[in-house]
Design an enzyme around this catalytic site. Structure first.
Site, PDB file in Angstrom:
ATOM      1  N   HIS A 105     -15.639  -6.610   8.615  1.00  0.00           N
ATOM      2  CA  HIS A 105     -16.349  -7.814   8.174  1.00  0.00           C
ATOM      3  C   HIS A 105     -16.924  -8.576   9.363  1.00  0.00           C
ATOM      4  O   HIS A 105     -18.055  -9.045   9.323  1.00  0.00           O
ATOM      5  CB  HIS A 105     -15.420  -8.716   7.350  1.00  0.00           C
ATOM      6  CG  HIS A 105     -15.438  -8.381   5.897  1.00  0.00           C
ATOM      7  ND1 HIS A 105     -14.804  -7.268   5.398  1.00  0.00           N
ATOM      8  CD2 HIS A 105     -16.047  -8.975   4.835  1.00  0.00           C
ATOM      9  CE1 HIS A 105     -15.015  -7.206   4.092  1.00  0.00           C
ATOM     10  NE2 HIS A 105     -15.759  -8.223   3.723  1.00  0.00           N
TER      11      HIS A 105
ATOM     12  N   LYS B 256      -6.829  -8.468  -3.443  1.00  0.00           N
ATOM     13  CA  LYS B 256      -5.695  -9.115  -4.110  1.00  0.00           C
ATOM     14  C   LYS B 256      -5.505 -10.501  -3.518  1.00  0.00           C
ATOM     15  O   LYS B 256      -5.811 -10.731  -2.340  1.00  0.00           O
ATOM     16  CB  LYS B 256      -4.413  -8.292  -3.950  1.00  0.00           C
ATOM     17  CG  LYS B 256      -3.882  -8.229  -2.521  1.00  0.00           C
ATOM     18  CD  LYS B 256      -2.568  -7.493  -2.459  1.00  0.00           C
ATOM     19  CE  LYS B 256      -2.080  -7.310  -1.037  1.00  0.00           C
ATOM     20  NZ  LYS B 256      -1.371  -8.484  -0.502  1.00  0.00           N
TER      21      LYS B 256
END
Lengths: 187, 280
Positions: free
Chosen positions: A38, A103
């Protein structure tokens, strides 16, 4: 509740009808990317350089899989905790990212970006890495092999069992799920 | 004086790395299966049932239970009448981790420097928790722990005035703030007392206890039961998506401390409270 079939990459409209709590069976192409990938993707965007994959309509799976034993496509491949990607996600959503799989709850700026651009956040069961690996039919490393488990991989998934954790209308199952349970318990 | 080859330590650690990552100890597995039977909120039961199925798949395929095969802590009780030959002790432990993670196709998740962040490629170095004990045995426990739950652990230096209630509040607040991040149902290790460094070790070691065990001191056993009840009453549930199963156990360890201190550590572990032990 019947699971909704979703194919990625997606044009966008079909994910706008998804609501927090819906069960989804996801098929198609997803890209693994987590912390280090990222950071690199955001740096590429800031420099105006191309990303390792087309972001428009794409699905990113926050996952660093275990190595594939001989004869297998991939090792255990469950989700990592998503909040660590929260500082990067709004920019990627603005550039076309439509589906995030991970999650744990997301920050307000991520939910706002999902609302503004029409994106969805799907939860995979954390700790069920061996089970989730059975939904992955192909795995190809496409960028940054030096990152090891954190490299970007293109996965082909079939009927991956997921739950809509946050939708494009600001619905957040990490709020509504426990609240619904407590209301039923105390009724 | 007993002689122990360094290679025996390496082989043992390698075996334990593979075992701990693919099979839960029987008490942890039993607690998870019991929670699944006992859960009545449908979405929560579905998640717990997936986690149980995941254990079956890991066992039959040899795949790790979770792709995050963790940072490894190796707990060692080292008999003081043992002499290591053919290599140094710490290198032998790390060689075992290196071999276990390669042979077991386990994920390598360690970076050499916290800011440079370059993967070491072999999941070393391990954290080593060494205790010298009387005798000629070496007891080795390998316990990998993933980052999802590790990032939710906390230490707080409470004041003596905060007392038992301060400890209870801090534990409950830590679990609530963690929400779904540490992959509940969690196992909660709590350290009370000692100093800043040792209280964290107490809480981490607590995770090695049998989940059905109780602290031998009734006051702490009572806190374990009541905190477990309070945590499961939050409604956080499996994965933080709602339900009555938020924790499988609360395990408290206490130690002497300073007249002006009440350190408390909360070591939250996911449902996969992984550890495997052998005695050499």
């Amino acid at each position: 509740m019947e699971a909704i079939r979703l194919t990625v990459p997606c044009a966008g409209d079909n994910i706008l009808t998804l609501r927090a709590g819906d069960r989804v069976l996801l098929s198609g192409t997803v890209y693994t990317a987590r912390d280090a990938a990222h950071r690199r993707m955001v740096e590429l965007i800031e420099r105006g350089e191309p990303l390792p994959f087309e972001l428009s309509g794409a699905a990113i799976y926050y996952c660093g899989p275990a190595p594939a034993p001989p004869g297998r496509v991939i090792g255990s491949a469950g989700p990592t905790t998503s909040y660590r990607m929260d500082s990067y996600a709004p920019l990627l959503i603005a550039r076309g990212l439509r589906v995030m799989i991970g999650k744990g709850r997301r920050s307000r700026p991520v939910l706002d970006a999902m609302h503004e651009y029409g994106a969805v956040y799907l939860a995979a069961t954390g700790g069920a890495g061996a089970l989730l690996a059975s939904c992955i039919t192909d795995c190809e490393l496409i960028a940054w092999p030096e990152l090891g488990a954190e490299a970007v991989r293109r996965l082909t998934v079939r009927d991956m069992p997921l739950t809509v954790a946050a939708d494009a209308m600001l619905g957040d199952l990490y709020e509504s799920g426990p609240a619904a349970y407590l209301a039923a318990r105390d009724a | 004086m007993r002689e122990l080859f360094a290679s025996e330590i390496s082989e043992c650690v390698a075996r334990l790395c593979m075992e701990a990552n693919t099979r839960l100890s029987s008490d942890v597995e039993a607690a998870l299966r019991f929670s699944c039977e006992n859960e009545n909120w449908p979405a929560a039961k579905g998640i717990l049932s997936d986690l149980c199925e995941n254990l079956d798949i890991a066992r039959s395929t040899g795949l790790p239970i979770c792709q995050d095969t963790g940072l490894v802590t190796v707990f060692i009780e080292f008999g003081q009448d043992v002499h290591v030959t053919g290599g140094d002790f710490e290198s032998a432990v790390n060689e075992g981790v290196r071999r276990g993670y390669a042979e077991g196709h386990l994920r390598k998740s360690v970076v050499s420097d916290p800011l440079e962040r370059v993967n070491t490629g072999d999941n070393t170095p391990a954290c080593i928790d060494l205790r010298m004990v009387p005798g000629e045995h070496v007891k080795i426990t390998v316990s990998p722990k993933g980052a999802g739950s590790e990032n939710m652990c906390r230490v707080k230096m409470l004041t003596p005035a905060a007392g038992e209630q301060g400890v209870r509040d801090f534990v409950l607040e830590s679990v609530k703030d963690a929400g779904g991040n540490p992959c509940p149902p969690v196992v909660v290790g709590v350290g009370i007392g000692g100093g800043f460094d040792s209280v964290a070790r107490l809480a981490r070691r607590a995770l090695l206890r049998e989940l059905t065990s109780e602290n031998p001191v009734e006051r702490y056993a009572k806190m374990e039961r009541e905190l477990l009840y309070a945590i499961n009453a939050t409604g956080i549930g499996p994965q933080g998506l709602g339900g009555k199963t938020t924790a499988l156990a609360v395990l408290i360890e206490a130690a002497p401390t300073h007249i002006a201190m009440l350190p408390c550590a909360v070591c939250i572990c996911c449902h996969a409270d992984r550890h495997a032990t052998e005695v050499l």
